[in-house]
Structures are given as structure tokens and as C-alpha cells.
Design a protein around this motif. Structure first.
Motif, short mmCIF file in Angstrom:
data_model
loop_
_atom_site.label_atom_id
_atom_site.label_comp_id
_atom_site.label_asym_id
_atom_site.label_seq_id
_atom_site.Cartn_x
_atom_site.Cartn_y
_atom_site.Cartn_z
N ALA A 33 0.82 -1.18 -0.05
CA ALA A 33 -0.06 -0.02 0.03
C ALA A 33 0.93 1.40 0.09
N PHE A 34 0.49 2.25 -0.45
CA PHE A 34 1.13 3.41 -0.45
C PHE A 34 0.19 4.87 0.04
N ILE A 35 0.95 5.97 0.17
CA ILE A 35 0.03 7.26 0.42
C ILE A 35 0.56 8.21 -0.43
N VAL A 36 -0.39 8.96 -1.16
CA VAL A 36 -0.06 10.20 -1.93
C VAL A 36 -0.71 11.18 -1.57
N ALA A 37 -0.17 12.47 -1.60
CA ALA A 37 -0.90 13.77 -1.48
C ALA A 37 -0.10 14.89 -1.93
N ASP A 38 -0.81 15.88 -2.30
CA ASP A 38 -0.43 17.00 -2.78
C ASP A 38 0.74 17.43 -1.99
N HIS A 39 0.36 17.75 -0.78
CA HIS A 39 1.40 18.33 0.34
C HIS A 39 1.57 17.07 1.50
N LEU A 40 2.74 16.50 1.43
CA LEU A 40 2.68 15.09 2.45
C LEU A 40 3.44 15.86 3.79
N ILE A 41 2.50 16.37 4.78
CA ILE A 41 3.38 16.68 6.09
C ILE A 41 2.68 16.07 7.38
N PRO A 42 2.64 14.66 7.27
CA PRO A 42 1.45 14.41 8.31
C PRO A 42 2.55 13.99 9.73
N LEU A 43 1.43 14.10 10.64
CA LEU A 43 2.31 14.03 12.14
C LEU A 43 2.87 12.80 12.08
N GLN A 44 1.94 11.60 11.64
CA GLN A 44 2.39 10.46 11.56
C GLN A 44 2.00 9.64 10.47
N LYS A 66 4.27 24.97 1.25
CA LYS A 66 3.78 23.84 0.57
C LYS A 66 4.87 23.49 -0.71
N SER A 67 5.11 22.32 -1.11
CA SER A 67 5.87 21.90 -2.17
C SER A 67 5.37 22.14 -3.45
N ASN A 68 6.00 22.24 -4.36
CA ASN A 68 5.62 22.36 -5.87
C ASN A 68 5.32 20.95 -6.42
N TYR A 69 5.10 19.95 -5.76
CA TYR A 69 4.91 18.61 -6.26
C TYR A 69 4.32 17.70 -5.56
N VAL A 81 9.64 5.24 2.75
CA VAL A 81 10.11 6.12 1.70
C VAL A 81 9.35 7.10 1.22
N VAL A 82 9.73 8.26 1.25
CA VAL A 82 8.81 9.36 0.67
C VAL A 82 9.71 10.04 -0.80
N GLU A 83 8.90 10.05 -1.91
CA GLU A 83 9.56 10.50 -3.17
C GLU A 83 8.51 11.40 -3.68
N PRO A 84 9.17 12.45 -4.44
CA PRO A 84 8.13 12.95 -5.36
C PRO A 84 7.49 12.47 -6.59
N ILE A 85 6.52 12.74 -6.85
CA ILE A 85 5.89 11.99 -8.09
C ILE A 85 5.18 13.00 -8.73
N LYS A 86 4.76 12.79 -10.09
CA LYS A 86 4.15 13.31 -10.84
C LYS A 86 2.56 12.67 -11.01
N ARG A 87 1.41 13.58 -11.02
CA ARG A 87 0.14 13.06 -11.00
C ARG A 87 -0.36 12.87 -12.71
#
Length: 87
Positions: A33-44, A66-69, A81-87
Motif C-alpha cells: 500500500a502507499f500514500i499520495v498527497a499534494d502536500h505530505l506533511i503528516p504528524l504520523q 507547500k511543495s511544488n509537487y 520512503v517518501v519520494e516526489p511524483i507526477k500526477r
């Protein structure tokens, strides 16, 4: 998704916006499973039985930038691991 909010899913999570709460993808043990968000800054962040959290000493000014990606969090080699992606 505001601080204090939680999302728990058996599969993937896709947030169209900012993630600032607690997110748990693959809650039934799916390590793919994975998590995708426009701005991924979760508490946990949790994926299956793996978890990570934001640093306690994170500068509040940095949290509001806010990141640009969009970003994707997934399990690789036994860690999240957290990596930038293109939607």
C-alpha cells in the motif's frame, strides 16, 4: 486533512490537498500500500506495520511551506520512503 484527523485504509490513500494528520495505509498488513498527497506533511504515517513520524523539532515555518509537487510514501527495504511524483 487537518492536524488531529486520522485516515485508516486497508489499501492505498490518495489525498488531493495537504495531509497534516495521521495516515495509515495497508491497515490489514498490505506492505504494498502507499500514500499520495499534494502536500505530505503528516504528524504520523503508517503503512502496514511500519510507521514514521515528523521530527519534534520541525520548524513551524517549514511546515507551512507547500511543495511544488505531490509526494508518495511507500515501504522500501523495511522502511517508509517518501519520494516526489507526477500526477
Amino acid at each position: 486533512m487537518n492536524p488531529g484527523a486520522q485516515i485508516i485504509a486497508g489499501g492505498n490513500i490518495d489525498i488531493r490537498g495537504t495531509c497534516r494528520g495521521i495516515v495509515h495505509a495497508g491497515a490489514f498488513g498490505d506492505v504494498n500500500a502507499f500514500i499520495v498527497a499534494d502536500h505530505l506533511i503528516p504528524l504520523q504515517i503508517r503503512i502496514a506495520d511500519f510507521f514514521s513520524r515528523s521530527p519534534d523539532d520541525l520548524d513551524p515555518a517549514e511546515v507551512n511551506v507547500k511543495s511544488n509537487y505531490p509526494e508518495k510514501a511507500f515501504v522500501k527495504d523495511g522502511q517508509i520512503v517518501v519520494e516526489p511524483i507526477k500526477r
